[in-house]
Design an enzyme around this catalytic site. Structure first.
Site, short mmCIF file in Angstrom:
data_model
loop_
_atom_site.label_atom_id
_atom_site.label_comp_id
_atom_site.label_asym_id
_atom_site.label_seq_id
_atom_site.Cartn_x
_atom_site.Cartn_y
_atom_site.Cartn_z
N GLU A 172 -113.01 7.21 -57.83
CA GLU A 172 -113.84 8.40 -57.63
C GLU A 172 -113.02 9.69 -57.66
O GLU A 172 -113.44 10.69 -58.26
CB GLU A 172 -114.59 8.29 -56.30
CG GLU A 172 -115.61 9.37 -56.09
CD GLU A 172 -116.55 9.06 -54.94
OE1 GLU A 172 -117.19 10.02 -54.44
OE2 GLU A 172 -116.64 7.89 -54.53
N ASP A 217 -117.33 0.84 -61.53
CA ASP A 217 -116.29 -0.17 -61.77
C ASP A 217 -116.97 -1.30 -62.54
O ASP A 217 -117.80 -2.02 -61.98
CB ASP A 217 -115.75 -0.68 -60.43
CG ASP A 217 -114.70 -1.78 -60.60
OD1 ASP A 217 -114.41 -2.16 -61.76
OD2 ASP A 217 -114.18 -2.25 -59.57
N ILE A 218 -116.65 -1.44 -63.82
CA ILE A 218 -117.35 -2.43 -64.64
C ILE A 218 -117.01 -3.86 -64.24
O ILE A 218 -117.67 -4.80 -64.71
CB ILE A 218 -117.14 -2.22 -66.15
CG1 ILE A 218 -115.70 -2.55 -66.57
CG2 ILE A 218 -117.50 -0.80 -66.56
CD1 ILE A 218 -115.53 -2.63 -68.09
N TYR A 252 -106.06 -9.49 -75.67
CA TYR A 252 -106.80 -8.25 -75.93
C TYR A 252 -107.62 -8.38 -77.20
O TYR A 252 -108.81 -8.04 -77.22
CB TYR A 252 -105.82 -7.07 -76.06
CG TYR A 252 -106.50 -5.77 -76.40
CD1 TYR A 252 -107.08 -4.99 -75.41
CD2 TYR A 252 -106.56 -5.31 -77.73
CE1 TYR A 252 -107.72 -3.79 -75.73
CE2 TYR A 252 -107.19 -4.13 -78.05
CZ TYR A 252 -107.76 -3.37 -77.04
OH TYR A 252 -108.39 -2.19 -77.36
N SER A 307 -110.58 -10.60 -76.65
CA SER A 307 -111.61 -9.94 -75.84
C SER A 307 -112.46 -9.02 -76.69
O SER A 307 -113.69 -8.93 -76.50
CB SER A 307 -110.97 -9.15 -74.69
OG SER A 307 -110.33 -7.96 -75.13
#
Length: 270
Positions: free
Chosen positions: A39, A62-63, A186, A189
């Site tokens: 934040e 926050d995913i 990565y 993903s």
């Protein structure tokens, strides 16, 4: 016409910050939300843009947290009645496959969870872009024939999630090569993000309530950010160009539905 609402995940720095800046400049009468996990950093980024005469707003996201995602969804529904532009930019890069579980959890599962929450409140003519990478398309060619076929055959979100789970399991068992994978968490993903985008596009096409809603994915390029250890050749503002192009596509742009873009151009994947 209802005022447009835009939202960018991972917007406190790098490409995400530049996407927020561009949307504030390019979309008239639009409320642009910069979201970030932290934040304090998110609010500081908003204040930095306000010094440029821009007026983004902040909301924490926050995913990796379903609770955080749900709070954001309920806020958007109660405050604005929906959402018009979504850029799923938040993600992490780690060169070491030891952290594969975390990389998949954030880059793929986090993006999936945000989409599951927010796609239902995307209004007609809305635009969604999932940030992926050309590294995914390059590494895809190095997968085994059988593994590539499994990506091509994926028809549901669960099919893609199973592929991501299989990859993490192969990392933990140290059987990546034997099981047809590449040693690049990565990249894998982002293969998941590309596959997910294709499936989401097909679902939108069959949903009559989502008139002219487009979803696609893109590669911003090799950008000078923390993620590239500042070795990238593009500035963050240059990296923002393609994601912003994707979410500002005009009406009757269905040829972009479900596609992967680089430098504002559709690139073949699989």
């Amino acid at each position: 016409m209802t005022q447009q609402i835009a939202l960018v995940t991972g917007g406190n720095k790098g490409i995400g910050f530049s996407i927020v800046r561009a949307l504030c400049k390019e979309v008239k009468e639009c409320i642009v939300y910069l979201t970030a996990r932290n934040e304090e950093r998110g609010k500081a980024a908003v204040e930095e843009l306000k010094k440029e005469g821009l007026q983004p707003r902040f909301h924490q996201l926050d995913i990796d947290s379903l609770e955080s995602i749900d709070r954001l969804k309920e806020f958007l529904k109660s405050t604005h009645g929906g959402l018009d532009i979504l850029v799923n930019n938040a993600g992490v890069y780690k060169p070491n496959d030891v952290q594969a579980k975390m990389i998949i959890a954030t880059n793929y599962t986090g993006t999936l969870n945000v989409c599951r929450a927010l796609l239902p409140i995307i209004r007609p003519h809305g635009r969604v872009c999932n940030v992926a990478s050309l590294l995914a398309t390059m590494s895809f060619t190095k997968l085994s024939t059988a593994r590539r076929q499994k990506f091509r055959e994926a028809k549901t979100e669960d099919d893609v999630s199973k592929l991501m789970a299989d990859f993490v399991e192969s990392v933990e068992k140290e059987t990546l090569i034997e099981e047809g994978w590449v040693q690049a968490a990565y990249d894998v993903s982002k293969m998941g993000v590309i596959a997910l985008t294709k499936i989401q596009a097909a679902a939108l096409n069959s949903d009559s309530s989502k008139q002219d809603v487009l979803i696609n994915c893109c590669c911003p390029g090799y950008v000078n950010t923390d993620m590239t250890d500042h070795k990238g050749i593009k500035t963050p503002d240059e990296g923002a160009v393609t994601p912003v192009f994707c979410v500002l596509l005009p009406a009757n742009s269905s040829e972009y539905q479900g596609n992967f873009l680089s430098d504002k151009t559709v690139v073949e994947t699989w």
